[in-house]
Design a protein around this motif. Sequence first.
Motif, short mmCIF file in Angstrom:
data_model
loop_
_atom_site.label_atom_id
_atom_site.label_comp_id
_atom_site.label_asym_id
_atom_site.label_seq_id
_atom_site.Cartn_x
_atom_site.Cartn_y
_atom_site.Cartn_z
N CYS A 33 4.47 7.39 2.11
CA CYS A 33 4.90 6.13 2.71
C CYS A 33 4.69 4.96 1.76
O CYS A 33 3.86 5.02 0.83
N GLU A 34 5.46 3.91 2.00
CA GLU A 34 5.27 2.60 1.38
C GLU A 34 5.04 1.62 2.53
O GLU A 34 5.87 1.53 3.45
N HIS A 35 3.97 0.89 2.46
CA HIS A 35 3.55 0.03 3.57
C HIS A 35 3.42 -1.41 3.07
O HIS A 35 2.61 -1.70 2.20
N HIS A 36 4.24 -2.30 3.61
CA HIS A 36 4.16 -3.73 3.30
C HIS A 36 3.53 -4.45 4.49
O HIS A 36 4.01 -4.32 5.62
N LYS A 37 2.48 -5.22 4.23
CA LYS A 37 1.79 -5.94 5.29
C LYS A 37 1.83 -7.44 5.06
O LYS A 37 1.88 -7.91 3.92
N ILE A 86 0.85 -1.18 0.00
CA ILE A 86 0.00 0.00 0.00
C ILE A 86 0.89 1.24 0.00
O ILE A 86 1.95 1.24 0.62
N LYS A 87 0.44 2.29 -0.67
CA LYS A 87 1.16 3.56 -0.64
C LYS A 87 0.26 4.62 -0.03
O LYS A 87 -0.97 4.56 -0.14
N GLY A 88 0.89 5.60 0.63
CA GLY A 88 0.11 6.67 1.25
C GLY A 88 0.75 8.02 1.05
O GLY A 88 1.97 8.14 0.89
#
Length: 204
Positions: free
Chosen positions: A170-174, A154-156
Motif C-alpha cells: 500500500c501507499e498511504h497519504h495522510k 507511508i508505505k506498507g
Amino acid sequence: MTAAGSRQRAVEAVRAIFDRYHLIVAKQNFNGFDKRLMSEAVLLDASLGPPKTGSQPVDSQVPGSSILASATFSLMITPAYSNLNNVMHGGAAGVIFDMLTTSALGPLARPGYWDFLGGVTRTLNISYLRAVPVGTNIHVHSQVYQVGRTMAYIKGWMTSEDGKKVYCTCEHHKVFVPSKKEHLEVHVPWDDQFQDGHVNKSKL
C-alpha cells in the motif's frame, strides 16, 4: 544514544499509541470497526530511521536511507477478517494497513505534531498480489518516507513471516489534524517522556 536505546525508544513510542487507544476504548465502551485489529496486532519492532538491514522489504526505487521511521507487526488472519472464499477480505486489508501504517509515525511524533493516530487518511492505495488464507500469520511492515507539518507519506507491505511471500502493498497519504482533546487527556507513561524533555527533538 546507542542503536539499542534508539530502537527501544521507537518501540515505546509506537506501543504508546496502542496503550492510549485501549484506555480510550475502555473509557468510552467503544466497540467499533478497528477495535479487534488494535487488540490482536502484535508489535515486533520499530525504528527511528531505516530498519535494520534486511529486516523489511523496501521500495527498490527509493534509497533505504530515506526511510524516516518504521514499524513491524504480526497478525493472525482469523475468520473475522475473511470473506466467503476463506481468505482475507480486501476491506480487512484496508483497515489493517490504515491503522498499522499510521502507527509507524509514532517515533516521529511530538505534542501537536502527528501525535496519537496522526491525523486522517487522504488516500490509501492497495495492490493485492495474492490471497491470504485464513489461519495465516502475516507480518505488516510500515515505513514512513515523508512527514511534514500537514502531510505524511507511508508505505506498507503484508508478507509471510519469512518475508518470501508478499500478499499486498500500500501507499498511504495522510493529512495532519489535531488529536481530540479528550483523547490526549488520557495519560500513558510515554507522555512523561515528552514532559521531561527526554525525546531527542533534533531527530524529529
